[in-house]
Structures are given as C-alpha cells and as structure tokens.
Design an enzyme around this catalytic site. Sequence first.
Site, PDB file in Angstrom:
ATOM      1  N   LYS A 128       0.343   5.148   8.486  1.00  0.00           N
ATOM      2  CA  LYS A 128       0.992   5.359   7.186  1.00  0.00           C
ATOM      3  C   LYS A 128      -0.054   5.389   6.076  1.00  0.00           C
ATOM      4  O   LYS A 128      -0.049   6.282   5.217  1.00  0.00           O
ATOM      5  CB  LYS A 128       2.015   4.242   6.943  1.00  0.00           C
ATOM      6  CG  LYS A 128       2.798   4.360   5.635  1.00  0.00           C
ATOM      7  CD  LYS A 128       2.193   3.546   4.493  1.00  0.00           C
ATOM      8  CE  LYS A 128       2.308   2.061   4.742  1.00  0.00           C
ATOM      9  NZ  LYS A 128       1.793   1.269   3.577  1.00  0.00           N
ATOM     10  N   THR A 170       0.863  -1.179   0.000  1.00  0.00           N
ATOM     11  CA  THR A 170       0.000   0.000   0.000  1.00  0.00           C
ATOM     12  C   THR A 170       0.898   1.227   0.000  1.00  0.00           C
ATOM     13  O   THR A 170       1.593   1.510   0.977  1.00  0.00           O
ATOM     14  CB  THR A 170      -0.921   0.016   1.230  1.00  0.00           C
ATOM     15  OG1 THR A 170      -1.771  -1.133   1.200  1.00  0.00           O
ATOM     16  CG2 THR A 170      -1.787   1.270   1.243  1.00  0.00           C
ATOM     17  N   LYS A 212      -7.621   1.036  -2.685  1.00  0.00           N
ATOM     18  CA  LYS A 212      -7.180   0.649  -1.342  1.00  0.00           C
ATOM     19  C   LYS A 212      -7.347   1.799  -0.363  1.00  0.00           C
ATOM     20  O   LYS A 212      -7.692   1.597   0.808  1.00  0.00           O
ATOM     21  CB  LYS A 212      -5.721   0.197  -1.384  1.00  0.00           C
ATOM     22  CG  LYS A 212      -5.136  -0.187  -0.010  1.00  0.00           C
ATOM     23  CD  LYS A 212      -5.890  -1.340   0.653  1.00  0.00           C
ATOM     24  CE  LYS A 212      -5.348  -1.647   2.051  1.00  0.00           C
ATOM     25  NZ  LYS A 212      -4.003  -2.231   2.040  1.00  0.00           N
TER      26      LYS A 212
END
Length: 288
Positions: free
Chosen positions: A240, A97, A172
Amino acid sequence: MARVAFVGLGVMGFPMAGHLAAAGHAVAVYNRTPAKAAAWVGLHGGTAAAAPREAAQGADFVMACVGNDDDLRQVCLGDDGAFSGMRAGAIFVDHTTVSARVTRALSDTAREQGLGFVDAPVSGGQAGAENGQLSVMCGGTEADYAAAEPVIAAYARICRRMGDSGAGQLAKMANQIAIAGLVQGLAESLNFAERAGLSIPAVVEVISQGAAGSWQMQNRHATMAEGRFDFGFAVDWMRKDLGICLAAADENGAALPVTALVDQFYKDVQGMGGGRWDTSSLIARLRR
C-alpha cells in the site's frame, strides 16, 4: 496535560495511545472493533467511544492511526466522523501513512471548520511504537505543529516539521523508498551467504560493523535466517505504501526503478501467502 482522542488501535495505535495515557493525558479511544477499545481501557484507563465523533468531543487533540486513504476519510468525515465532534481550535493529528493528496484535502476541510491539521506519519514499526521510540515526520502550519509536538513527544524519539500540509507524508514516502531497496539488498546478501555455505551470524558480525550495517541488518538478520516473519510491518501494508510512493513519483517526475521492482517482489510474496508476513520476508522469495 491535554484531553486527547485516539482513533485506531492497531499494532501501532494501541501502544501509542498507551504512551499518551502514561504521560498523564486524558485519553478517549475509538476502534472499529469495540472489544479492542475495551481491552485498551482495561489496561490504561480512560474511556472508549462508540464513534470517532464521540471520542473527539471536548478533545484538544485527535490522533488517528488507521489503514489507508479511505479509512482516514471515514473516521474524519460524515455525521459520525471526528471533524463533526471537534471543537473550534482543536487539532487533528494523522499518523496514518496516506497520500499527500488526501492529506491536503482533509487539511483544507479541517481549516474550513476552524480546526487544525497535522499530517504526522511515523517510522519505527511495532517495536518503535511499543517502546515510544518512533520517528515522526510532520506537515502543517508552524502553529499547529508547535501545539501538537509536546503531545506527540509521548511516543517519539524524534519529531520534526518537514513543511506545509502533505510534507510529512512526502517524507514518509522517502522513508519507505529507502527501506524497500535496503531490505531487498539484505535479503540477497543473506541468501548469497547461505548458498555459499557461510555462517550468517559470523558474516553479519563482520559486515554490520562496516558500510553494510543498517537497522534492518541488526534487527532482522536472525529472524530472516530462521524464516520467521510473524511480526512487524506487514507486506500488505508495505505494498500500500509503495503504491502511494509510485503514484507520487508519477506526479513529481522522480524515477523509482528499484522501488517499482521491489514492489513486484512483494507482490510475489503475497502470492506465496505472505501478505501478513513481515517485510523482511523478501528472503523467502529467494529461497523458493
């Protein structure tokens, strides 16, 4: 069957690479910590490489699942990077990701070198990786996706092309945005029930059968009630990911007020020493 390299053997990559080997693919692995690569070979066979370039040599597909934008650049580029070892026509599949920006930049570089590139971030957590039941969101050309999808199928419950390069990463981000608010809502619900003197199992048994039901409720309510957060997707990684979401929202004008708030709640959890706790640890913040 294909010749496949897998770069990055963390809690996700280790079992994902294992599913590739179980499906009959010839797998070479690389990990920053060589002992982990050696352990994987001990369990699954295949070969361990000393650098991404070495793992990628002769591979039809190079899969990666590393930590962040900088990690991805490091394993792709440079003399020891995977791109330098890949043959023309091979396809790089990134399960990390990361930002759509780094994805598009690396995709452009790959194409300049005659390589394919598919961004393919995953959802489903450690359990999904171990059980081969991940949701995979992909970006890239139709041809690259069509070639990679049968290989990705080794660990996917569902795999879909969302659009051109970067579209998988954007999907995502939508996933993480949805999860952030949902986990906070579940944490508040369970904390409220506790303070009201209700039985958590009894409450969940009833409300999970109605509109409040979710995967998070079904799979995390018991451990949240017990204060166990030593598994699954870590708070550090969620922050993150949410940082990537918030930066992308600044670019496209989307409003993410709940996501921004929950990101700060996760910052509080980090301040409690919970950076490596599972994301369901939001309830710990409410119990202080």
